[in-house]
Design a protein around this motif. Structure first.
Motif, PDB file in Angstrom:
ATOM      1  N   LEU A 115      -8.249   1.571  -3.290  1.00 37.45           N
ATOM      2  CA  LEU A 115      -8.096   2.862  -2.619  1.00 37.45           C
ATOM      3  C   LEU A 115      -8.345   2.724  -1.116  1.00 37.45           C
ATOM      4  N   GLY A 116      -7.378   3.191  -0.341  1.00 39.33           N
ATOM      5  CA  GLY A 116      -7.572   3.285   1.103  1.00 39.33           C
ATOM      6  C   GLY A 116      -7.769   4.748   1.455  1.00 39.33           C
ATOM      7  N   SER A 134      -3.234   4.616  -0.626  1.00 38.26           N
ATOM      8  CA  SER A 134      -3.869   4.987   0.637  1.00 38.26           C
ATOM      9  C   SER A 134      -3.755   6.492   0.815  1.00 38.26           C
ATOM     10  N   PHE A 135      -4.870   7.156   0.713  1.00 34.53           N
ATOM     11  CA  PHE A 135      -4.842   8.604   0.868  1.00 34.53           C
ATOM     12  C   PHE A 135      -5.023   8.963   2.331  1.00 34.53           C
ATOM     13  N   LEU A 136      -3.956   9.487   2.912  1.00 37.20           N
ATOM     14  CA  LEU A 136      -3.994   9.849   4.333  1.00 37.20           C
ATOM     15  C   LEU A 136      -4.105  11.357   4.449  1.00 37.20           C
ATOM     16  N   SER A 137      -5.291  11.786   4.841  1.00 38.60           N
ATOM     17  CA  SER A 137      -5.522  13.218   4.947  1.00 38.60           C
ATOM     18  C   SER A 137      -6.296  13.472   6.220  1.00 38.60           C
ATOM     19  N   GLY A 169     -12.761   1.208  -0.772  1.00 36.74           N
ATOM     20  CA  GLY A 169     -13.046  -0.091  -0.170  1.00 36.74           C
ATOM     21  C   GLY A 169     -12.275  -0.387   1.106  1.00 36.74           C
ATOM     22  N   HIS A 170     -11.235   0.404   1.366  1.00 36.00           N
ATOM     23  CA  HIS A 170     -10.456   0.216   2.597  1.00 36.00           C
ATOM     24  C   HIS A 170     -10.512   1.479   3.425  1.00 36.00           C
ATOM     25  N   TRP A 229       0.860  -1.174   0.000  1.00 36.74           N
ATOM     26  CA  TRP A 229       0.000   0.000   0.000  1.00 36.74           C
ATOM     27  C   TRP A 229       0.898   1.227   0.000  1.00 36.74           C
ATOM     28  N   ILE A 230       0.527   2.189  -0.819  1.00 35.43           N
ATOM     29  CA  ILE A 230       1.341   3.395  -0.906  1.00 35.43           C
ATOM     30  C   ILE A 230       0.579   4.559  -0.290  1.00 35.43           C
TER      31      ILE A 230
END
Lengths: 427, 431, 260
Positions: B249-250, B216-219, B350-351, B195-196
């Motif tokens: 997509l996370g 993985s969008f971390l915001s 989905g994650h 996962w990026i």
């Protein structure tokens, strides 16, 4: 006298023709020999064993760092110490240690050791080995000519990162950091006790003496052969006017205990054979690299005529007669161990509870017999000296108690019950 | 739909005047603010929470890497994953992740992740973030101009180390190794799912699409602001003819569940404030070193996660604003369910990485929110994306192939229990 | 003639072979260093003023710790030439010395008149990895260095003295040399020459032993493609130690090139 149960985490399943077929257990050992499913089982078995050692009353449980080999499967001993931190309560976590020149920048070691010290409530021993030539020069590509200089710089940076109260800049030759500011910092003040594992390099003695670090002589060749190194260390200490406190030295000695001497041979001989003849089957040209040892150490070794080459094969008799391992009934082991520790003036015994291919039930028996029938009889040794090199953890009452986990009793899992009633969109 | 219970492990005890007194929570935050005794309690409290999430049926437990800060106290998330491995049974260990350009040589990451994968029976998710500018450029001294090139080289080496069956030499620009030969190798074949984590860099979308990695969008701006990034990602995926599989997509979302909407505000509002105003209080000079973000990303107008502009956007926000802006999804189980379903549908995600412990939130609230989420929210969202296959979750050994750690209960072992040294003293041999 | 020179205001004490007269010819040895019996140098000194320094850290040359990377090494050679009053010179470099000679020629195009690279290190081809000389024992090394590992020359190379003191001295000197070499060659002998080789302006001759098993002749193509004015010669019945194995042919080819 203090006791650390040590684990190398050897791979137990090398084929019987390993030494004939392959040139080395380290660096270029074929990857195909590693079965990760077996790897999963043994990691868990080995951690079970160290946890048992904690419950049996060993003072420390020990792990160390090696790369690309079947002799010891811990590229990161910190991972193992972390796994142990919340599944043990009493024993020190003796990480012997991190090859600090292999962490760039080495503040990573300062950070990880600080994390372990904080999680465990101050139970960490921080070991700083240079690392073997196999690990450092061959596996990690470190230039031998600069390895020791890098090691020293890493050491200085780590200690400063632990002890400085303010943020600082570090302009080293190998590391340039504008902001060094450790979060978290270690729990033990000024920092966890530092032990320096060495294989007999004379510079290490000076280094330990000057910094008041404990010197851990990790040898696989037993207390008889180690006498020379121990004497060298104590001479250095005496020359520098340092007290000859036995706790300032640790020694790794192979010990196996069985109900009788005969049973010891019957039960352990095959595993000792596996360890000494397969796990230590290291291609001689990987065992040293030009510049890995200093010229002084090489000259000293050449002069003292230490055997440059290991024996081709070790039999049980060789191992026991030469003191390479101490084996037998509790009575035999007690006596020889007392003699050994006395002759070395050693206050910290590091002993592997597992060797080579030993199955779990044998490890358990060995550890239990040692803890019950040997350890108590040696406790009195060196009681006139103060041990300044063991951790100073928080008192039990101030330590966090991890919430109970019991895998055999499903209790808190609610998801299954709830998943049984699937969500339906509202009409 | 899959759920990962994500922990940042913040320091809960920053002083009230922190923001006025100090310029940054990261890089040069004063060391004396950290009390290791409290730190000891915190680490153990936080690990208890993650273990609880495992028992409550979350699919994953998330940890990540940050340096020299009070926002997230895990310089090595691998240490935390290791601590969890033998105290959890089911949940995946989602390490999001290792800033691989900060490990020299990066085979250390390959080794540690392999250890964790083997130890946990194949439950590892391997995250490869570039790392924030604070972590990489300021704390670890990485030259911004070469950081991304280093990152890519590290990635290539790690994946090769996991998959190549023979010893190989690696002559990189930043890393030179003559013998690369991973022992142990990971349990999952060919390697753990990758996962990026990204904060909205355009290049990351191409990288994920090209390699089939999960993005993985971390915001911390929440799902409404996240929409622009998600659309950008799906646009790239569409352009490259990749399936728009929601599991690729996370997304990280702050979530807080209570008995009622009002109770949620009462319980959680102060802790949101602590998070947004203390934990994210990053000095602008540390937020974005010149060269850290690529020119393409800067030109595209994406906002950084921290720094003056980001702070300005959050300036003066109240509980209601956090809810309306989608920064936080909070309220009764019904409210949270509905809003989350909207959010996940709109992002095509989905994650979900659920951020439940936030800022100064104490353990009893974390437990309540976690339990309510697990019982009253999670099951009602499970059906989402049923039609898609999740190709980005680990493939562990089956339960019966997995080692069960020995019980720590002394009474259940065959030994006579711990041999305490007091007793040992009485047992000294006769002189 | 063996000489000792103070270089760089006493920073280095350099042991060097100095013989012959005529156009200067700087010889940079390989990782093993000068062997003490180097007949091709005597032969070349009939036409040239041969200067063959021991790299600091080798033989009696001191100051190895000041020569830690390629730039340090090039500055050392520049200082040596300055102190000897040599403005420009022909340069021969063998193996590791070839790598350093190429770097010298790339960093200062005016200093090097003609360049001879003999089985030079400096590049790395994924498809043709150079074996690890540091992990070889002497017989293994000989098998990689010599066309005929059974030849008297190779035998001499692998002979271990029976006198313990001699053995110890040999071991210490060998360790000293390879330690210094490790700065340039460990773990992979690539220190970025590929970025700089385009600068080399001196006419360049590449010499390779046909059966070089350490740095295979395929590397000649890599050098030829990156150096402007370059030609390549392969010598038969020779390996990596080509100038020791076929001294007459080697000297003839080099002399013709430098004189031509």
């Amino acid at each position: 006298m203090k006791f650390t149960a040590f684990h190398l985490m050897s791979y137990p399943n090398l084929p019987s023709d390993f030494t004939e077929r392959y040139r080395s257990v380290w660096v270029d050992i074929p990857r195909a020999l590693y079965d990760p499913q077996l790897g999963h089982r043994i990691y868990n078995e080995y951690l079970d064993q160290l946890e048992l050692a904690d419950r049996l009353g060993f003072d420390g449980i020990g792990v160390n760092e090696h790369h690309q080999n079947a002799y010891g499967l811990m590229p990161s001993p910190n991972i193992m110490a972390a796994a142990l931190a919340r599944r043990t309560r009493h024993a020190s976590l003796v990480v012997l240690g991190n090859s600090i020149a292999l962490y760039n920048p080495p503040i990573r070691v300062a950070e990880e050791f600080a994390m372990l010290d904080v999680i465990s409530g101050g139970r960490l021993v921080a070991g700083f080995p240079v690392g073997t030539a196999m690990d450092t020069n061959y596996c990690y590509g470190e230039i031998p000519a600069t390895l020791r200089e890098k090691y020293r710089e890493a050491h200085d940076l780590i200690i400063r990162a632990w002890t400085e109260n303010d943020i600082f800049s570090f302009n080293g030759k190998y590391n340039k950091l504008r902001y060094v500011n450790l979060w978290p910092k270690p729990l033990q003040r000024p920092h966890p006790p530092v032990w320096i594992p060495g294989g007999g390099s004379i510079e290490t003695w000076d280094f330990c003496a000057e910094h008041d670090y404990q010197y851990s002589f990790l040898s696989f060749f037993g207390y008889v052969a180690a006498k020379k190194v121990a004497d060298g260390y104590w001479e250095t200490m005496a020359r520098k006017g340092k007290p000859l406190n036995p706790y300032s030295m640790a020694f790794a000695q192979g010990v196996v205990v069985a109900p009788t001497d005969q049973e010891a041979e019957r039960d352990f001989a095959p595993h000792a054979d596996y360890f000494y003849n397969r796990c230590l089957h290291i291609h001689p040209n990987f065992a040293d690299a030009p510049g890995y040892r200093t010229l002084n150490s090489i000259r000293a070794a050449l002069q003292s005529g230490l055997p440059v080459k290991l024996k081709q094969h070790y039999s049980w008799k060789d191992l026991v007669d030469d003191g390479i391992i101490i084996a037998g009934s509790p009575r035999t082991v007690r006596e020889r161990l007392r003699e050994a520790m006395k002759s070395l003036n050693c206050g910290h015994l590091i002993t592997g509870i597992h060797m080579g291919s030993m199955p779990p039930e044998l490890v358990r028996q060995n550890a239990e017999l040692f803890a019950r029938e040997v350890m108590p009889y040696l406790r009195d040794m060196w009681s006139e000296w103060e041990d300044k090199w063991s951790p100073h953890p928080l008192p039990e009452s101030e330590r966090a108690e991890p919430a109970p986990v019991d895998f055999r009793r499903p209790g808190l899992e609610h998801n299954r019950i709830i998943s049984a009633t699937p969500w339906r969109p509202a009409k | 739909m899959k759920f990962t219970w994500f922990h940042l492990m913040p320091y809960r005890f920053l002083p009230d005047d922190f923001k006025d007194k100090y310029r940054s929570v990261w890089v040069d935050i004063p060391r004396h603010l950290y009390d290791p005794r409290l730190g000891h309690q915190l680490y153990n409290e936080y690990l208890d929470q993650l273990e609880f999430a495992d028992r409550m049926g979350f699919d994953g437990l998330g940890v990540n890497e940050h340096h020299q800060n009070a926002y997230g106290l895990m310089p090595s998330p691998n240490i935390m994953a290791a601590a969890l491995a033998r105290r959890t049974r089911r949940a995946n260990l989602v390490v999001l992740g290792n800033s691989i350009a900060l490990y020299h040589p990066p085979i250390r990451v390959a080794e540690e992740f392999a250890m964790l994968d083997v130890l946990s029976g194949g439950r590892l998710v391997a995250g490869f973030p570039v790392g924030t500018s604070m972590d990489t450029n300021f704390c670890y001294g990485e030259v911004p101009a070469t950081l991304r090139e280093k990152y890519h080289e590290a990635h290539d080496l790690i994946v090769k180390a996991w998959t190549e069956e023979r010893v190989f030499a690696f002559n990189g620009k930043f890393t030179k190794l003559r013998y690369v030969n991973l022992w142990p190798k990971p349990l999952q074949r060919p390697h753990p799912p990758i996962w990026i984590p990204g904060g909205g860099s355009l290049e990351t979308w191409d990288f994920c699409a090209d390699h089939g990695y999960q993005y993985s969008f971390l915001s911390y701006f929440g799902y409404k602001a996240g929409k622009k990034v998600a659309d950008g990602y799906w646009g790239v995926m569409a352009k490259k003819n990749k399936p728009l599989n929601p599991y690729s997509l996370g997304f990280a979302q702050v979530v807080a569940v209570a008995e009622t909407d009002q109770q949620a505000e009462r319980d959680y509002s102060p802790h949101m404030d602590y998070f947004y105003n203390r934990c994210l209080h990053v000095y602008d000079g540390f937020a974005d070193a010149p060269g850290y973000r690529t020119l393409t990303t800067i030109k595209a107008g994406f906002l950084g996660q921290v720094g003056a502009r980001a702070a300005l956007r959050r300036e003066g926000l109240k509980w209601k604003d956090f809810l309306d802006g989608g920064y936080v999804i909070a309220g009764s189980p019904r409210t949270v369910r509905d809003r989350l379903r909207d959010a996940l549908t709109s992002l095509n995600c989905g994650h979900l990485m659920v951020l439940i412990q936030l800022g100064s939130m104490p353990p009893e609230l974390v437990r309540k929110s976690t339990e309510l989420f697990a019982r009253e929210v999670m099951p009602f969202l499970r059906d989402l994306w049923n039609e898609w296959e999740d190709k980005w979750s680990p493939h562990p050994l089956t339960e019966n192939e997995r080692a069960i750690p020995a019980s720590l209960d002394d009474s259940s072992t065959e030994t006579n229990g711990r041999y305490n040294s007091a007793l040992a003293g009485e047992n000294r041999p006769a002189k | 003639m063996r000489a000792q020179h103070q270089i760089g205001g006493g920073r280095w004490q350099v042991e060097l072979e100095l013989c012959g007269s005529g156009d200067p010819l700087l010889y940079l040895h390989g990782a093993g260093g000068l062997l003490g019996v180097d007949p091709f140098l005597a032969e070349l000194s009939k036409d040239f003023k041969v200067i063959a320094p021991h790299l600091p850290g080798y033989g009696e040359s001191t100051g190895g710790e000041l020569v830690e990377d390629v730039v340090d090494a090039c500055l050392f050679y520049h200082q040596l030439l300055d102190d000897l009053g040599i403005a420009s010179t022909n340069v021969i470099g063998h193996s590791m010395g070839g790598m350093l000679a190429a770097e010298l020629a790339a960093l200062d195009v005016h200093r090097v008149k003609k360049l001879v690279l003999v089985s030079p290190a400096g590049f790395w081809l994924e498809q043709h990895p150079i074996p690890d000389p540091f992990a070889m024992d002497l017989p293994e090394l000989a098998a990689h260095l010599f066309h005929d590992p059974k030849s008297p020359l190779a035998q001499m190379f692998t002979t271990i003295p029976s006198d313990p003191q001699q053995l110890a001295d040999m071991y210490v000197e060998r360790t000293k040399r390879l330690t210094q070499a490790s700065r340039f060659l460990w773990p992979i002998p690539d220190r970025g020459l590929k970025k700089r080789a385009w600068r080399i302006a001196a006419p360049t001759l590449l010499v390779w032993g046909e059966s070089d098993r350490l740095i295979p002749p395929v590397y000649a193509g890599e050098f030829a493609s990156r150096i402007r004015n370059c030609r390549s010669v392969t010598i038969k019945h020779a390996g990596h130690m080509v100038m020791y194995e076929q001294p007459e042919e080697f000297v003839r080819i080099v002399r013709d090139f430098l004189k031509g």
